[in-house]
Design an enzyme around this catalytic site. Structure first.
Site, short mmCIF file in Angstrom:
data_model
loop_
_atom_site.label_atom_id
_atom_site.label_comp_id
_atom_site.label_asym_id
_atom_site.label_seq_id
_atom_site.Cartn_x
_atom_site.Cartn_y
_atom_site.Cartn_z
N GLU A 183 -33.73 39.36 -73.79
CA GLU A 183 -32.97 38.10 -73.80
C GLU A 183 -31.48 38.35 -73.56
OE1 GLU A 183 -34.07 36.07 -77.46
OE2 GLU A 183 -35.80 35.20 -76.48
N GLU A 376 -42.77 36.43 -74.13
CA GLU A 376 -42.75 35.86 -75.49
C GLU A 376 -43.09 34.39 -75.41
OE1 GLU A 376 -39.28 36.36 -77.99
OE2 GLU A 376 -38.90 38.36 -77.19
C1 BGP Z 1 -36.64 35.83 -79.54
C2 BGP Z 1 -36.55 37.29 -79.83
C3 BGP Z 1 -37.62 37.85 -80.68
C4 BGP Z 1 -38.27 36.90 -81.63
C5 BGP Z 1 -38.38 35.48 -81.14
C6 BGP Z 1 -38.75 34.46 -82.19
O1 BGP Z 1 -35.35 35.32 -79.45
O2 BGP Z 1 -36.54 38.04 -78.63
O3 BGP Z 1 -37.14 39.03 -81.24
O4 BGP Z 1 -38.02 37.09 -82.93
O5 BGP Z 1 -37.24 35.03 -80.50
O6 BGP Z 1 -37.63 34.11 -82.92
P1 BGP Z 1 -37.62 34.09 -84.49
O7 BGP Z 1 -38.03 35.44 -84.92
O8 BGP Z 1 -36.23 33.77 -84.89
O9 BGP Z 1 -38.58 33.02 -84.90
#
Ligand code: BGP
Length: 479
Positions: A183, A376
């Site tokens: 990201e 993701e």
């Molecule tokens: C993205 C990241 C991840 C992950 C995901 C979910 O921004 O790349 O590392 O954690 O989001 O977010 P969160 O964990 O805050 O729910």
């Protein structure tokens, strides 16, 4: 729901994690300290990840979830076996920089760290799982932050070059798919996580962010170059926190604002995929008085070593407006958005929009005309085991079903080329945004709570069997 349209034969189904959110074992086998270790749960987390609050040492007042996480450093064999049982074709994981170079600026790597990942990759191959490796997933050695100021310092490009040279060489033949920075656009919103940046008093924040951005973009191109030189089989991708911003209404001002918001994200991928800074960004930086620290040779490097594919995370679409009154915000993936009245939201306020995934895929494919990879996607939710300990996460299945259908439509109805799909947090892990454990994404439940209590026992959720069936049926059986 039965689908007549299949996913491609070699489609890479799988799941994703990140080192600091699952490994734990933060101080064993020579591992050094990283920024992500020092990010606690609670109200101080946000000011720390955004670089506003200095927090360079552990204290007793906070709980640090990354220290132990879900202990995957010790359980990876059992966990990968479960991924194998689901039929994963790929597993996206990240390398902790501090396991390979504990301080970041050493000349020689730490063998124990190198061996750990070698074993992990070999374990994946036992089950026919292709590793997909994020080189940096929000992590930066603390030593590089305290001694060099993080990615605002050009020297980080050299240290990163050393890291990638070592790992591409060592894992040649074991790993083929690489992502340079998780990201990458998150530097704008969470600079301590994205670039190891803590802002000093009076510092020009925008200038610092773009200095760090340029350094990461140069490092990303350099990694792409080196990856291809070491093994022409290597495929390197960029990674965008995606999710299209819609105009709140059809007033041209809102449409223009949405275009601007989208370009703020695209700018990164424009450089990584097209090979040059886009004119709209250069003009904006000029107006803001920001100077990109471009050195001789940088422009050629960026132009000549563009990525092979475009990977992205997608949880939600966003909404843009120029109407100040509407800017009463709702939660989003670190960067917030106006509430969309047509969409439902998760327990954390993330708006659920499967069609938005199809739209986002089409946008990215139109713009870059390179294969996409969704690395993701998923639903963060509270899971409560019933009296027998079963977790019937139908809400998660519903979310994923709708998104898998949207991908299928994008592939089969719109002709988008999609290499694969890795759901986020295929095993429950620590949340990046909040540090909580109770925000769960997994097919596999992990017995651990927000305060670090629990047996760490793994339990298959209902979604485990569902995803297995989806993979086995090439996406045709989504029931
Ligand atoms: C993205 C990241 C991840 C992950 C995901 C979910 O921004 O790349 O590392 O954690 O989001 O977010 P969160 O964990 O805050 O729910």
């Amino acid at each position: 729901m039965k689908n007549t349209m299949r996913f491609p034969e070699n489609f890479l189904w799988g799941g994703a994690t990140a080192a600091n959110q699952c490994e734990g074992a933060y101080d064993v086998d020579g591992r050094g300290l990283a920024n992500v270790d020092l990010v606690p749960v609670g109200k101080d987390r946000f000011p720390i990840i955004t670089g506003e609050k200095k927090h360079f040492a552990f204290d007793d007042a906070h709980f640090y979830p990354a220290k132990g996480a879900i202990d995957m450093y010790n359980t990876y064999k059992e966990d990968i076996a479960l991924f194998g049982e689901m039929g994963f074709k790929t597993y996206r994981l990240s390398i902790a920089w501090t396991r390979i170079f504990p301080k970041g600026d050493e000349l020689e790597p730490n063998e124990e760290g190198l061996l750990f990942y070698e074993n992990v990759f070999k374990e994946c191959h036992k089950y026919g799982i292709e590793p997909l490796v994020t080189i940096t997933h929000f992590d930066c050695p603390m030593h590089l932050i305290t001694e060099y100021g993080g990615w605002r310092n050009r020297k980080l490009v050299d240290f990163y070059e050393r890291l990638v040279t070592v790992i591409f060489t060592r894992y040649k033949g074991l790993v083929k798919y690489w992502l340079t920075f998780n990201e990458i656009n998150m530097i704008l919103h969470a600079p301590f996580m994205g670039a190891g940046i803590y802002f000093e008093e009076g510092e020009n924040k925008l200038q610092t962010k773009f200095t760090a951005i340029h350094h990461e973009l140069v490092a990303s191109s350099l990694a792409t170059k080196i990856a291809h030189e070491i093994d022409p089989e290597n495929k390197v991708g960029c990674m965008l926190a995606a999710g299209l911003s819609y105009p709140y209404n059809c007033a041209p001002g809102d449409v223009f604002k949405a275009q601007k918001d989208n370009r703020q994200n695209y700018a990164f991928i424009d450089v990584q995929s097209r090979g040059a800074y886009p004119a709209y960004l250069l003009k904006e930086l000029e107006r803001e008085g920001v100077v990109l620290p471009i050195l001789e040779g940088d422009a050629e490097l960026l132009a000549e070593h563009t990525v092979d594919f475009i990977s992205f995370s997608y949880y939600s679409s966003r909404v843009s407006t120029e109407n100040e009154e509407l800017l009463a915000q709702t939660a989003g993936n670190i960067f917030a958005s106006v509430k969309n009245p047509f969409l439902e939201a998760s327990e954390w306020g993330w708006q659920i929009d499967p069609l938005g995934l199809r739209i986002t895929m089409n946008e990215l494919y139109d713009r870059y005309q390179k294969p996409l990879f969704i690395v993701e996607n998923g639903l963060g939710a509270v899971d409560i085991p019933d009296a027998q300990g079963a977790i019937n996460d139908d809400y998660r299945i519903d979310y994923l079903r709708a998104h898998v259908q949207a991908m299928n439509d994008a592939i089969n109805l719109d002709g988008v080329e999609l290499l694969g799909y890795t759901t986020w947090g295929c095993i429950d892990l620590v949340s990046a945004g909040t540090g909580e454990m109770k925000k769960r994404y997994g097919f596999i439940y992990v017995d651990r709570d927000n305060d670090g209590n629990g047996t760490l026992k793994r339990t298959k959720k209902k979604s485990f069997g569902w995803y297995k069936k989806v993979i086995a049926s090439a996406g045709t059986d989504l029931d």
